[in-house]
Design a protein around this motif. Structure first.
Motif, PDB file in Angstrom:
ATOM      1  N   GLN A  74     -11.922   6.332   0.317  1.00  6.50           N
ATOM      2  CA  GLN A  74     -10.806   6.232   1.271  1.00  6.50           C
ATOM      3  C   GLN A  74     -10.897   4.433   1.706  1.00  6.50           C
ATOM      4  O   GLN A  74      -9.690   4.010   1.727  1.00  6.50           O
ATOM      5  CB  GLN A  74     -10.802   7.159   2.578  1.00  6.50           C
ATOM      6  CG  GLN A  74     -10.463   8.552   1.915  1.00  6.50           C
ATOM      7  CD  GLN A  74      -9.145   8.706   0.832  1.00  6.50           C
ATOM      8  OE1 GLN A  74      -8.144   8.163   1.471  1.00  6.50           O
ATOM      9  NE2 GLN A  74      -9.225   9.292   0.100  1.00  6.50           N
ATOM     10  N   LEU A  77      -9.573   2.496  -0.878  1.00  2.00           N
ATOM     11  CA  LEU A  77      -7.950   2.693  -1.166  1.00  2.00           C
ATOM     12  C   LEU A  77      -7.311   1.908  -0.029  1.00  2.00           C
ATOM     13  O   LEU A  77      -6.112   1.357  -0.257  1.00  2.00           O
ATOM     14  CB  LEU A  77      -7.543   4.236  -0.986  1.00  2.00           C
ATOM     15  CG  LEU A  77      -8.009   5.074  -2.255  1.00  2.00           C
ATOM     16  CD1 LEU A  77      -7.727   6.555  -1.987  1.00  2.00           C
ATOM     17  CD2 LEU A  77      -7.409   4.523  -3.478  1.00  2.00           C
ATOM     18  N   ILE A  80      -7.314  -1.527  -1.228  1.00  2.00           N
ATOM     19  CA  ILE A  80      -6.374  -1.817  -2.261  1.00  2.00           C
ATOM     20  C   ILE A  80      -5.046  -1.930  -1.868  1.00  2.00           C
ATOM     21  O   ILE A  80      -4.200  -2.652  -2.135  1.00  2.00           O
ATOM     22  CB  ILE A  80      -6.648  -0.549  -3.334  1.00  2.00           C
ATOM     23  CG1 ILE A  80      -8.102  -0.804  -4.108  1.00  2.00           C
ATOM     24  CG2 ILE A  80      -5.477  -0.546  -4.434  1.00  2.00           C
ATOM     25  CD1 ILE A  80      -8.644   0.462  -4.635  1.00  2.00           C
ATOM     26  N   ALA A  81      -4.549  -1.019  -0.983  1.00  2.00           N
ATOM     27  CA  ALA A  81      -3.178  -1.015  -0.410  1.00  2.00           C
ATOM     28  C   ALA A  81      -3.040  -2.456   0.475  1.00  2.00           C
ATOM     29  O   ALA A  81      -1.750  -2.984   0.174  1.00  2.00           O
ATOM     30  CB  ALA A  81      -2.971   0.001   0.467  1.00  2.00           C
ATOM     31  N   HIS A  86      -1.077  -0.105  -5.683  1.00  2.00           N
ATOM     32  CA  HIS A  86      -0.131   1.005  -5.374  1.00  2.00           C
ATOM     33  C   HIS A  86      -1.149   2.140  -5.403  1.00  2.00           C
ATOM     34  O   HIS A  86      -1.618   2.187  -6.625  1.00  2.00           O
ATOM     35  CB  HIS A  86       0.858   1.016  -6.350  1.00  2.00           C
ATOM     36  CG  HIS A  86       1.776   2.030  -6.160  1.00  2.00           C
ATOM     37  ND1 HIS A  86       2.702   2.469  -4.828  1.00  2.00           N
ATOM     38  CD2 HIS A  86       2.060   3.272  -6.970  1.00  2.00           C
ATOM     39  CE1 HIS A  86       3.395   3.647  -5.097  1.00  2.00           C
ATOM     40  NE2 HIS A  86       3.004   4.061  -6.394  1.00  2.00           N
ATOM     41  N   ILE A  87      -1.182   3.070  -4.723  1.00  2.43           N
ATOM     42  CA  ILE A  87      -2.051   4.261  -4.583  1.00  2.43           C
ATOM     43  C   ILE A  87      -1.524   5.274  -5.570  1.00  2.43           C
ATOM     44  O   ILE A  87      -0.052   5.724  -5.040  1.00  2.43           O
ATOM     45  CB  ILE A  87      -2.538   4.710  -3.333  1.00  2.43           C
ATOM     46  CG1 ILE A  87      -2.954   3.575  -2.531  1.00  2.43           C
ATOM     47  CG2 ILE A  87      -3.316   5.958  -3.460  1.00  2.43           C
ATOM     48  CD1 ILE A  87      -4.062   2.944  -3.057  1.00  2.43           C
ATOM     49  N   PRO A  90      -4.458   9.792  -4.093  1.00  2.33           N
ATOM     50  CA  PRO A  90      -5.134   9.392  -2.924  1.00  2.33           C
ATOM     51  C   PRO A  90      -6.555   9.802  -2.713  1.00  2.33           C
ATOM     52  O   PRO A  90      -7.331   9.496  -2.044  1.00  2.33           O
ATOM     53  CB  PRO A  90      -4.350   9.739  -1.771  1.00  2.33           C
ATOM     54  CG  PRO A  90      -3.459  10.821  -2.307  1.00  2.33           C
ATOM     55  CD  PRO A  90      -3.205  10.474  -3.894  1.00  2.33           C
ATOM     56  N   ALA A 101     -10.013   9.054  -7.471  1.00  2.00           N
ATOM     57  CA  ALA A 101      -8.704   8.324  -6.976  1.00  2.00           C
ATOM     58  C   ALA A 101      -8.235   7.261  -8.139  1.00  2.00           C
ATOM     59  O   ALA A 101      -8.974   6.890  -8.694  1.00  2.00           O
ATOM     60  CB  ALA A 101      -8.853   7.467  -5.687  1.00  2.00           C
ATOM     61  N   PHE A 103      -5.083   4.133  -8.743  1.00  2.00           N
ATOM     62  CA  PHE A 103      -4.556   3.089  -8.195  1.00  2.00           C
ATOM     63  C   PHE A 103      -3.721   2.209  -9.257  1.00  2.00           C
ATOM     64  O   PHE A 103      -4.318   2.246 -10.477  1.00  2.00           O
ATOM     65  CB  PHE A 103      -4.872   2.393  -7.083  1.00  2.00           C
ATOM     66  CG  PHE A 103      -6.222   1.390  -7.609  1.00  2.00           C
ATOM     67  CD1 PHE A 103      -5.748   0.088  -7.835  1.00  2.00           C
ATOM     68  CD2 PHE A 103      -7.437   2.032  -7.758  1.00  2.00           C
ATOM     69  CE1 PHE A 103      -6.728  -0.681  -8.350  1.00  2.00           C
ATOM     70  CE2 PHE A 103      -8.392   1.112  -8.181  1.00  2.00           C
ATOM     71  CZ  PHE A 103      -8.145  -0.310  -8.205  1.00  2.00           C
TER      72      PHE A 103
END
Length: 118
Positions: A74, A77, A80-81, A86-87, A90, A101, A103
């Motif tokens: 998490q 992620l 990354i966002a 773009h996830i 998730p 996950a 992406f």
């Protein structure tokens, strides 16, 4: 290495045959997971290897997805966002494997994250 690439997925018309081909070629072990429509060819102790998805419209033959090992799915992620990724997935727990996950990076490459089960 802080975040090694630990798994690579390929798309195949017949994922079981593809996994067995690599296993036979390199002396690895092949395993099929019919409930997931997925197969693997694992190196030695099984800590790394190849996974095979069936060819699909969003995963044509030639699709390659590397998985990077992380300790906090998490948290990565969120980074990354924040950096324009773009996830796609998730986070999903896979019993005996860990949490994965997916992406897309800003240039469109699909990349996976994997926190191995302990």
């Amino acid at each position: 290495m802080a975040h090694p690439v630990v798994h690579i997925e390929l798309s195949a018309n017949n994922h079981q045959e593809a996994a067995q081909w690599y296993a036979d070629l390199f002396g690895w072990s092949a395993q099929s997971f019919p409930e997931m429509n997925y197969s693997t060819a694992l190196v030695g102790d099984g800590s790394a290897g190849l996974g095979f998805n069936p060819v699909q419209p969003d995963m044509p033959a030639g699709t390659v997805t590397p998985y990077i090992q992380v300790d906090d799915v998490q948290g990565h992620l969120a980074k990354i966002a924040a950096k324009g990724g773009h996830i796609l997935l998730p986070g999903q727990d896979i019993p005996g494997v860990g949490t994965i996950a997916l992406f897309r990076d800003p240039t469109g490459n699909m990349i996976g994250l994997l926190k191995p089960a302990m």
